[in-house]
Design an enzyme around this catalytic site. Structure first.
Site, mmCIF file in Angstrom:
data_model
loop_
_atom_site.group_PDB
_atom_site.id
_atom_site.type_symbol
_atom_site.label_atom_id
_atom_site.label_comp_id
_atom_site.label_asym_id
_atom_site.label_seq_id
_atom_site.Cartn_x
_atom_site.Cartn_y
_atom_site.Cartn_z
ATOM 1 N N ASN A 72 -43.996 1.737 46.277
ATOM 2 C CA ASN A 72 -43.990 0.340 46.716
ATOM 3 C C ASN A 72 -42.569 -0.208 46.646
ATOM 4 O O ASN A 72 -41.691 0.346 47.322
ATOM 5 C CB ASN A 72 -45.045 -0.529 46.024
ATOM 6 N N ASP A 73 -42.273 -1.245 45.914
ATOM 7 C CA ASP A 73 -41.008 -1.980 46.028
ATOM 8 C C ASP A 73 -39.761 -1.101 46.067
ATOM 9 O O ASP A 73 -39.610 -0.187 45.249
ATOM 10 C CB ASP A 73 -40.805 -2.895 44.818
ATOM 11 N N ARG A 190 -40.325 -10.839 35.677
ATOM 12 C CA ARG A 190 -40.077 -9.487 36.164
ATOM 13 C C ARG A 190 -39.106 -9.445 37.351
ATOM 14 O O ARG A 190 -38.675 -10.451 37.859
ATOM 15 C CB ARG A 190 -41.394 -8.833 36.568
ATOM 16 N N GLU A 245 -42.233 -13.234 43.208
ATOM 17 C CA GLU A 245 -41.787 -11.906 42.804
ATOM 18 C C GLU A 245 -40.489 -11.537 43.516
ATOM 19 O O GLU A 245 -40.079 -12.157 44.494
ATOM 20 C CB GLU A 245 -42.869 -10.874 43.133
#
Length: 514
Positions: A72-73, A190, A245
């Site tokens: 993912n990221d 985060r 995020e």
């Protein structure tokens, strides 16, 4: 970390409520602790699968994917000595979310990627969630001049920030013995993005507050000891429940741009990346008055379904290059890809342009795409001069704006992806339905109407379409609008139909990066 069940109010189709997972990787098990419930350790020396092949159905041919397993990221992107480093959230053990580590790939041209061994795996502080890398050229941290320093979220029952350093240009990392460097007592802090702020002579860290919403800014002289600087938050009308995020604060000339990914609450459903324009004085980020006065917050970087968690490379000077995760948390765990799951967008260059008297954040595919592009060919028949097998291509359409136009990409199986250009509203509306290919794997994937403003003037509009085996990325020529959507046809679309206004079309094959 916990599974979040959230019935989206933004859905434009009748579909089951999506399972929403955080950008940094919220875990799909209730009250999961990786050190207790799954004590198996990943090995940092684990080797990636062979580079060859990569010809499975739906496998992108010009987008980065790992040979196998979940990603993912994008994380820790940094440029050093002619090499672009791409780290990313990775599961070394399977094709679903879990065992969060930093995968690693490198490139010298932003197109061809070499997959390297896993860079960071979890330790006693938990999984390795999203973060960034910087080059400490002045040895402020004491790890050695020119060290590559990774700043990341350590995640177990809480989310804290840790650092690790590399003195061999990212081949190996050593964790700082006094981690975490930013302590926290809950799971809503985060995705640290760090940069050097020359005016205040300090490192600045942007941290997302998750479900608590907002961005926290911290400062440090040495990357080890951090002090809180300020908090940024703007209420988003009509989006009361979402996570903030993957922040990225970027200086672009005399302005600053703050990227924030939100989930749920994107442009249509699930995930999306918004941006703010303003000023940063070394302590606080404040949006410009003209930006505050605009209607329609938030402002989106991409109006499609599948560009999330994008951040920029560090150490590239005035050039701002970003890449995003090409997926959406609403259906990410069920897209029909194996033995890998998920891809990155094409790398994009960010620029501030002006539209209607106001600044606009534009993004276009990086110029390095020329290195894989064949010669332009005119499109004179419905069948485009492109290859379906292991193929990808760029289609350039120039459409008159004196009437509405419908553009349809199709294949030999009767599947098609279409979009409308509305001349009066100057909008583009894409249609991702069962007609595009496989959609039944998740009830939220089929979206009949995905709309974006063109943000252009004039009597013609030029659109660039980058079409791969399982994606269509659409841009205006200036980058004033971008729209990224996954599709899963049985074969890549190789036929073009345009109805409505006059148009010109040309296409060029993009050579596989594998």
């Amino acid at each position: 970390m916990r599974l979040i069940h959230f019935p989206s109010t933004m859905m434009m189709v009748a579909a089951a409520a999506a399972v929403i997972i955080a950008c940094s990787g919220d875990d799909p098990k209730q009250d999961y602790n990786p050190l207790i419930d799954d004590p198996k350790e990943d090995t940092p020396a684990e080797q990636p699968a062979e580079q060859g092949g990569r010809d499975e159905q739906y496998r992108p041919q010009v987008h980065f994917t790992p040979a196998k397993n979940w990603i993912n990221d994008p994380n820790g992107m940094v440029y050093l000595n002619g090499t672009y480093h791409l780290f990313y959230q990775y599961n070394p053990q399977g094709n679903d979310w879990g065992n969060m580590s930093w995968g690693h790939a490198t490139s010298t041209d932003l197109m061809h990627w070499t997959e390297l061994p896993v860079a960071l795996t979890r330790d006693e502080l938990g999984d390795v969630f999203s973060g960034s890398c910087v080059i400490d050229k002045d040895n402020t941290a004491g790890f050695g001049a020119g060290s590559m320093v990774a700043v990341y979220t350590s995640a177990s029952g809480v989310q804290q920030q840790s650092i690790a350093y590399s003195t061999d240009e990212g081949k190996s990392f050593t964790r700082y013995t006094a981690n975490p460097v930013v302590r926290n007592d809950d799971d809503n802090l985060r995705d640290p993005k760090v940069f050097w702020h020359a005016e205040s002579r300090q490192w600045v860290m942007a941290l997302a507050k998750g479900w608590k919403k907002g961005v926290e800014f911290y400062g440090s002289a040495d990357l080890k000891s951090w002090r809180h600087l300020s908090t940024f938050f703007v209420e988003l009308p009509g989006r009361p429940s979402l996570q903030w995020e993957c922040p990225d604060l970027i200086q672009m000339g005399d302005r600053w741009v703050l990227l924030v990914s939100v989930n749920p609450g994107g442009p249509i459903l699930g995930s999306g990346t918004m941006y703010f324009l303003g000023q940063f004085d070394g302590k606080e980020f404040k949006t410009d008055a003209e930006f505050d006065s605009r209607n329609g917050l938030p402002h989106w970087l991409d109006y499609g379904m599948d560009n999330y968690a994008g951040v920029t490379w560090s150490n590239t000077g005035d050039r701002k290059i970003m890449i995003g995760w090409m997926n959406n948390w609403s259906y990410s765990d069920s897209v029909p890809c194996s033995p890998w799951r998920s891809a990155m967008t094409l790398p994009r260059e960010l620029k501030l342009i002006e539209y209607d008297g106001q600044p606009l954040l534009a993004n276009t595919v990086v110029k390095e795409v020329e290195s894989i592009a064949a010669t332009w060919q005119p499109v004179t028949t419905q069948a485009m001069p492109v290859t379906a097998q292991k193929g990808a291509y760029q289609l350039r359409l120039t459409v008159s704006m004196d009437k509405n136009t419908t553009v349809t990409l199709g294949n030999a199986y009767g599947e098609h992806f279409s979009f409308d250009v509305n001349a009066s509203t100057r909008t583009l509306t894409a249609h991702r339905t069962a007609a595009t290919g496989k959609t039944s794997f998740n009830g939220t994937f089929s979206i009949p109407s995905i709309q974006a403003p063109l943000n252009t003037a004039g009597d013609r509009v030029t659109l660039d379409l980058f079409v791969d085996q399982s994606s269509v990325e659409i841009f205006t020529e200036s980058g004033s609008m971008s729209m990224t959507n996954l599709v899963f046809p049985q074969a890549i679309y190789t036929m073009l139909t345009v109805t409505g206004a006059d148009y010109e079309a040309k296409v060029r094959q993009l050579r596989s990066i594998w």
